[in-house]
Design a protein around this motif. Structure first.
Motif, PDB file in Angstrom:
ATOM      1  N   LEU A   1      15.501  13.699  -8.144  1.00  0.00           N
ATOM      2  CA  LEU A   1      15.502  13.945  -9.625  1.00  0.00           C
ATOM      3  C   LEU A   1      16.095  15.568  -9.781  1.00  0.00           C
ATOM      4  N   GLY A   2      16.333  16.080  -8.746  1.00  0.00           N
ATOM      5  CA  GLY A   2      16.868  17.549  -8.545  1.00  0.00           C
ATOM      6  C   GLY A   2      15.614  18.493  -8.981  1.00  0.00           C
ATOM      7  N   LEU A   3      14.417  18.328  -9.013  1.00  0.00           N
ATOM      8  CA  LEU A   3      13.309  18.972  -9.388  1.00  0.00           C
ATOM      9  C   LEU A   3      13.124  20.239  -8.372  1.00  0.00           C
ATOM     10  N   LYS A   4      12.889  21.457  -9.005  1.00  0.00           N
ATOM     11  CA  LYS A   4      12.565  22.388  -8.032  1.00  0.00           C
ATOM     12  C   LYS A   4      11.126  22.928  -8.349  1.00  0.00           C
ATOM     13  N   ALA A   5      10.684  23.633  -7.130  1.00  0.00           N
ATOM     14  CA  ALA A   5       9.263  24.136  -7.226  1.00  0.00           C
ATOM     15  C   ALA A   5       9.280  25.459  -8.260  1.00  0.00           C
ATOM     16  N   GLN A   6       9.335  25.243  -9.534  1.00  0.00           N
ATOM     17  CA  GLN A   6       9.426  26.511 -10.413  1.00  0.00           C
ATOM     18  C   GLN A   6       8.795  25.955 -11.577  1.00  0.00           C
ATOM     19  N   ASN A   7       8.296  27.294 -12.365  1.00  0.00           N
ATOM     20  CA  ASN A   7       7.731  26.886 -13.665  1.00  0.00           C
ATOM     21  C   ASN A   7       8.844  27.376 -14.553  1.00  0.00           C
ATOM     22  N   CYS A   8       8.992  26.765 -15.951  1.00  0.00           N
ATOM     23  CA  CYS A   8       9.891  27.354 -16.812  1.00  0.00           C
ATOM     24  C   CYS A   8       9.111  27.529 -18.173  1.00  0.00           C
ATOM     25  N   TRP A   9       9.269  28.743 -18.779  1.00  0.00           N
ATOM     26  CA  TRP A   9       8.805  29.034 -20.081  1.00  0.00           C
ATOM     27  C   TRP A   9      10.206  28.994 -20.962  1.00  0.00           C
ATOM     28  N   THR A  10       9.990  28.072 -21.960  1.00  0.00           N
ATOM     29  CA  THR A  10      11.057  28.033 -22.902  1.00  0.00           C
ATOM     30  C   THR A  10      10.672  28.212 -24.454  1.00  0.00           C
TER      31      THR A  10
END
Length: 173
Positions: free
Chosen positions: A30-39
């Motif tokens: 799925l191309g998921l990264k170990a990160q958080n995204c605030w949008t």
């Protein structure tokens, strides 16, 4: 001893809704990264949040939610693939007024009725649609989809008004 003055400045933080999504596929697939995204949907966060929280609960999910936190907890867990092969997880969190859900706070979990469920799923669907604009490749990989509301938080973690981030971060404090 001055504690009364200090305590008068302390308030509960905002209530939150948490969308929990189980996905078919590994983090690599799925191309998921170990990160958080605030949008955010714009730059004036205070004005956007004020407009959003002034909406009726029924109208809240009809247009974009101004703030989302998107993360993939399974991508951060090195043992996840061994324990849950071929699966990944996503969580989407946003702020909301406790009052949107307050009338159901004394109802039993899983027995809050169709109106509650419809509101919850309307907001969950909007949150997911927005998250999928950032991650379109996960949209059709959903195997599990459920939403926790402020009263869910109150029930399971004992938060007073559905908050999960502790005390309010305000200028007076």
């Amino acid at each position: 001893h001055g504690l009364d003055g200090l305590m008068s400045k302390v308030r509960h933080s905002n209530a939150v809704m948490s969308l929990f999504v189980g996905l078919r596929g590994t983090k690599e697939e799925l191309g998921l990264k170990a990160q958080n995204c605030w949008t955010f949907t714009g730059n004036d966060h205070d004005a956007m949040f004020e407009e959003y929280t002034s909406r009726s609960p029924e109208d809240a999910g009809k247009s974009d939610i101004p703030l989302l936190f998107v993360s993939f907890p399974s991508a951060k867990d090195p043992s996840h693939e061994q324990r849950y092969p071929g699966k990944s997880t996503c969580v989407v969190i946003t702020l909301c007024p406790y009052e949107w859900f307050e009338k159901w706070e004394n109802e039993r979990v899983m027995k809050r009725g169709q109106e509650y469920q419809a509101l919850k799923m309307s907001l969950a669907t909007r949150m997911w649609e927005q998250a999928c604009r950032l991650y379109p490749h996960i949209k059709d990989r959903v195997e599990y989809f459920d939403m926790g509301t402020p009263i869910t938080n109150k029930h399971y973690i004992g938060s007073h008004r559905g908050e999960i981030y502790g005390l309010d971060h305000n200028m007076a404090r």
